[in-house]
Scaffold this motif. Structure first.
Motif, short mmCIF file in Angstrom:
data_model
loop_
_atom_site.label_atom_id
_atom_site.label_comp_id
_atom_site.label_asym_id
_atom_site.label_seq_id
_atom_site.Cartn_x
_atom_site.Cartn_y
_atom_site.Cartn_z
N SER A 1 0.82 -1.20 0.00
CA SER A 1 0.00 0.00 0.00
C SER A 1 0.86 1.26 0.00
N GLY A 2 0.59 2.13 -0.96
CA GLY A 2 1.29 3.42 -0.99
C GLY A 2 0.99 4.24 0.24
N ASN A 3 -0.22 4.15 0.76
CA ASN A 3 -0.57 4.88 1.98
C ASN A 3 0.21 4.36 3.18
N VAL B 1 3.22 2.96 3.05
CA VAL B 1 4.60 3.44 2.90
C VAL B 1 4.69 4.92 3.28
N LEU B 2 3.73 5.70 2.83
CA LEU B 2 3.70 7.12 3.20
C LEU B 2 3.60 7.28 4.72
N GLY B 3 2.78 6.45 5.36
CA GLY B 3 2.66 6.51 6.82
C GLY B 3 3.98 6.20 7.50
N LEU C 1 6.98 6.64 6.17
CA LEU C 1 7.89 7.77 5.92
C LEU C 1 7.59 8.93 6.86
N ILE C 2 6.33 9.20 7.08
CA ILE C 2 5.96 10.27 8.01
C ILE C 2 6.43 9.91 9.42
N ASN D 1 8.91 7.95 10.19
CA ASN D 1 10.37 8.04 10.22
C ASN D 1 10.81 9.42 10.68
N ASP D 2 10.11 10.44 10.21
CA ASP D 2 10.46 11.80 10.59
C ASP D 2 10.26 12.02 12.09
N TRP E 1 -3.61 -3.01 7.10
CA TRP E 1 -3.78 -1.93 6.14
C TRP E 1 -5.23 -1.88 5.68
#
Length: 175
Positions: A106-108, A110-112, A114-115, A117-118, A173
């Motif tokens: 899921s792209g969402n 992966v985006l979650g 990455l967010i 990670n910050d 997911w």
């Protein structure tokens, strides 16, 4: 006589310079390997002190130890513990979950990650495409590393794994 005195002083200066030149590399070497840094054997001893019986293997950086952490929610987390190539860090790598081959990532999700990670950096999520596996990687500075400090790092890693399960677990997911 003056030539003899000058010659003696020159020889003394040359000897002094040679001694200083041999001391400089020793000083630089001491700075490159700070006191309190554990080596592979010391890392294994810390793991044993904490009650783990690590399984030992080799990787490109050297020795790697595999243990099973228990998070506060009692889940078992397979974790690899290894020194970085320069031994400045101890890497804790939690094996999270394999993505089934019939499942699209899921792209969402992966985006979650990455967010997140910050928010949790320098701890961070990663993915191994060949294994189709997600990981949580935690670097620990290898200076004055004690069993108690390492236990705290394991506790933090376990808590992060538990708290972020909705991000890395494909079964959770949204479809």
């Amino acid at each position: 006589m003056i030539a003899s005195v000058i010659g003696h002083r020159v020889r003394s200066l040359v000897v002094a310079a040679a001694v200083l030149m041999t001391l400089v590399p020793a000083t630089v070497a001491q700075e490159a390997s700070p006191a309190g840094r554990v080596d592979a054997a010391g890392l294994k001893a810390l793991l044993n002190t904490l009650g783990y019986q690590p399984r030992e293997s080799r990787n490109e950086a050297g020795v790697e130890y595999e243990i099973v952490l228990r998070a506060a929610d009692t889940r078992a987390i397979t974790t690899r513990v290894t020194l970085s190539k320069d031994a400045a860090l101890v890497w804790l790598v939690a094996w999270l979950k394999r993505v089934p081959t019939n499942r699209t990532i899921s792209g969402n999700a992966v985006l979650g990650m990455l967010i997140e990670n910050d928010a949790i950096g320098p701890t961070h999520f990663s993915y191994n495409e060949g294994r189709r596996w997600f990981f949580l990687n935690k670097p620990v500075v290898n200076v004055d590393l004690t069993a108690e400090r390492l236990r705290g790092e394991f506790t933090h890693l376990g808590a992060t794994v538990s708290r972020t399960e909705g991000l890395w677990d494909p079964d959770r997911w949204k479809k």
